[in-house]
Design an enzyme around this catalytic site. Structure first.
Site, short mmCIF file in Angstrom:
data_model
loop_
_atom_site.label_atom_id
_atom_site.label_comp_id
_atom_site.label_asym_id
_atom_site.label_seq_id
_atom_site.Cartn_x
_atom_site.Cartn_y
_atom_site.Cartn_z
N ASP A 1 0.83 -1.20 0.00
CA ASP A 1 0.00 0.00 0.00
C ASP A 1 0.87 1.25 0.00
O ASP A 1 2.04 1.20 0.34
CB ASP A 1 -0.87 0.03 1.26
CG ASP A 1 -2.08 -0.87 1.10
OD1 ASP A 1 -2.39 -1.25 -0.04
OD2 ASP A 1 -2.70 -1.20 2.13
N LYS B 1 -2.83 4.25 -3.43
CA LYS B 1 -2.77 5.60 -4.00
C LYS B 1 -1.49 6.29 -3.54
O LYS B 1 -1.22 6.42 -2.36
CB LYS B 1 -3.97 6.41 -3.52
CG LYS B 1 -5.27 5.99 -4.14
CD LYS B 1 -6.35 7.01 -3.86
CE LYS B 1 -7.71 6.47 -4.27
NZ LYS B 1 -8.22 5.46 -3.34
N MET C 1 -7.71 8.29 9.75
CA MET C 1 -8.17 9.02 8.57
C MET C 1 -9.08 10.17 8.98
O MET C 1 -10.06 10.47 8.32
CB MET C 1 -8.94 8.06 7.63
CG MET C 1 -8.07 6.91 7.16
SD MET C 1 -8.96 5.66 6.21
CE MET C 1 -9.68 4.66 7.51
N1 SAH Z 1 -3.88 -0.38 9.07
C1 SAH Z 1 -3.40 0.93 9.46
C2 SAH Z 1 -4.41 1.99 9.25
C3 SAH Z 1 -4.73 2.25 7.80
S1 SAH Z 1 -5.84 3.59 7.60
C4 SAH Z 1 -2.96 0.86 10.92
O1 SAH Z 1 -3.23 -0.11 11.60
O2 SAH Z 1 -2.33 1.82 11.37
C5 SAH Z 1 -4.77 4.92 7.33
C6 SAH Z 1 -4.76 5.87 8.49
O3 SAH Z 1 -3.94 5.37 9.51
C7 SAH Z 1 -4.21 7.23 8.22
O4 SAH Z 1 -5.18 8.08 7.63
C8 SAH Z 1 -3.82 7.71 9.60
O5 SAH Z 1 -4.94 8.14 10.30
C9 SAH Z 1 -3.35 6.42 10.23
N2 SAH Z 1 -1.89 6.29 10.14
C10 SAH Z 1 -1.19 5.35 9.50
N3 SAH Z 1 0.15 5.53 9.69
C11 SAH Z 1 0.26 6.61 10.47
C12 SAH Z 1 1.36 7.33 11.02
N4 SAH Z 1 2.63 6.95 10.81
N5 SAH Z 1 1.12 8.42 11.78
C13 SAH Z 1 -0.14 8.80 12.02
N6 SAH Z 1 -1.21 8.18 11.53
C14 SAH Z 1 -1.02 7.10 10.76
#
Ligand code: SAH
Length: 483
Positions: A254, A276, A389
């Site tokens: 991803d 994306k 998100m």
């Molecule tokens: N599976 C992922 C989440 C995917 S949805 C998990 O468990 O973290 C994507 C969202 O995850 C982003 O919009 C943000 O809100 C959060 N996210 C992912 N990586 C991040 C990071 N390094 N710092 C802050 N938010 C993060």
């Protein structure tokens, strides 16, 4: 005349005795012989003997059996799963056998087959493997001779090898299709390199050889690992994820998965971005599902990398359903989800004794509808809320939660690029949260954490959210004045 095989009058079975009481009545050598036999199991042994010979006493103290130094009574058999009458006295043994039978406990009377419900075998013990030899009491000497020959035949390493096999069973069942391939794996396991290493006494080499064997057998059958890549810092990857990455033929990843993690794969591994990313064509979820299924069918070993944890807002459910339906083997490897990374960056306790004992993972996107989702009620009752998100719906989240009764003063922590060197931290209150939406300077992923526990975080290295709101207002005023 058709050849008929004589029938067994005593049928061998392996009885579970782990932790169960087995009673031996008797204090002499017959009792000692049975104690030695049963002592090879994990049964809990109870020896009833008002008088016991020194050899038996020594055995009892060495082997931790319990002794009842009392005149035998039928109550001594209570709760036993097996009883041995080993007193050396026929009338006495008969009485014990009758008592056992009256309690529906199978009984063995030493050297009195007519009193026996079961016979004890001559035993070759390579736990967990056992070879039991029975002659229905016809030839104890014969049984011992056979025992000696089988004992020579079976390596002492058979036990540890069998125990190792037990630890590989789950993986073999998961990774190898039932039938030829699985059979071949086990045949090689017990006769090939793992067996040779065990024979040489090197169990860790046996383990490695077995892993290698398993992999070489699975090479033909596709396998998809849905792997959590963590929040961004490459050293927050699990060791299992790293190992699978090094074994993968194909890495499907991803947009949020950092380059450095993708780079951990083998140099010759194929790398397929599907998320994306600026200037990159992104695939629809059903295209991704179809891609994983077709890679599996081609027999590829695939690591499907998702940011954070694959089961948190990762649409893993749809991918797993597609793989299940197509009959392709897969596994899930957890990762550090963004909420945990964000909490760590803030030294923020997600649960806090006496303050909050529950937490909510949400996107906030379900706040747009007319009715309040259930998690909003949890927030009001004190749960820590992690919003994924959530940047573009920050105003909605704040507005609806305040409207629902959460105090505008509730603490809020926001992290952009959690766990990464360039992360940015902000703190404020629920009333400040809407300012997040207007921030065009936050281009990385953003995690928002709301709740009373947030107040326990360390705000030393974070900027106030409200200051920005103020700056925006000033900027807007300046812009207004200029235009
Ligand atoms: N599976 C992922 C989440 C995917 S949805 C998990 O468990 O973290 C994507 C969202 O995850 C982003 O919009 C943000 O809100 C959060 N996210 C992912 N990586 C991040 C990071 N390094 N710092 C802050 N938010 C993060």
């Amino acid at each position: 005349m058709p050849h008929t095989v004589p029938k067994l009058n005593a049928f061998p079975v392996f009885m579970r005795v782990e932790g169960q009481a087995v009673v031996i009545v008797g204090g002499g050598e017959e009792a000692l012989a049975k104690a030695r036999l049963i002592g090879q199991s994990s049964a809990s042994l109870r020896i009833v003997a008002d008088r016991a010979e020194p050899a038996l006493l020594a055995w009892i103290s060495e082997n931790g059996a319990s002794r009842i130094a009392d005149t035998y009574r039928s109550e001594h058999l209570a709760g036993a799963v097996l009883v041995f009458a080993a007193t050396g006295d026929e009338a006495f043994d008969r009485r014990i056998a009758q008592d056992a039978r009256a309690k529906n406990i199978p009984v063995n009377a030493v050297d009195r087959p007519e009193l026996c419900d079961f016979f004890t075998p001559a035993l070759v013990n390579r736990a967990p493997v056992a070879v039991a030899i029975g002659t229905e009491g016809a030839g104890p000497v014969l049984a011992q001779m056979i025992r000696a020959r089988i004992d020579q035949l079976l390596s002492p390493s058979l036990g540890p090898l069998a125990a190792l096999a037990a630890t590989f069973r789950g993986a073999a069942e998961k990774l190898l299709p039932k039938g030829n391939r699985r059979r071949r794996f086990w045949a090689d396991f017990f006769a090939g390199s793992p067996a040779r290493a065990a024979e040489a006494g090197d169990l860790s080499a046996a383990h490695d050889a077995a892993s290698k064997l398993l992999l070489s057998n699975t090479a033909f059958s596709g396998h998809i690992a849905l792997v959590g890549a963590g929040p961004g810092a490459e050293d927050l990857l699990t060791l299992r994820a790293q190992r699978l990455l090094m074994e993968a033929d194909v890495i499907v990843f991803d947009a949020l998965v950092p380059e450095a993690v993708v780079a951990m794969g083998r140099r010759d591994a194929e790398r397929l971005p599907v998320g994306k990313r600026k200037g990159c064509h992104s695939k629809s979820q059903s295209e991704i599902n179809a891609l994983l299924v077709s890679l599996g069918r081609e027999g590829r070993r695939v690591v499907r990398l998702k940011s954070g944890d694959p089961l948190v807002f990762g649409r893993a459910g749809e991918e797993m359903a597609a793989l299940r339906e197509a009959g392709i083997s897969y596994e899930v490897v957890p990762g550090v989800t963004a909420a945990f990374a964000a909490a760590a960056d803030f030294e923020l306790p997600l649960t806090l004794r006496g303050v909050t004992s529950s937490m909510v993972f949400t996107t906030g996107h379900d706040l747009k509808g007319g009715s309040l989702p259930d998690w909003a009620k949890l927030a009001i009752s004190g749960a820590t809320v992690a919003v994924y998100m959530g940047r573009t719906v920050a105003a909605d989240v704040a507005g609806r939660l305040i409207e629902a009764g959460l105090s505008p003063d509730t603490a809020v922590a926001v992290v952009e690029n959690a766990s990464l060197v360039g992360r940015r931290r902000f703190h404020g209150t629920l009333a400040d949260l809407p300012s997040l939406e207007a921030r065009s300077d936050l281009t990385g992923p953003v995690m928002t954490i709301i709740g009373d526990a947030v107040a326990g975080a360390n705000f030393e290295r974070s900027e106030p959210l409200a200051a920005h709101r103020h700056n925006e207002a000033v900027l807007a005023a300046v812009e207004g004045a200029v235009s």
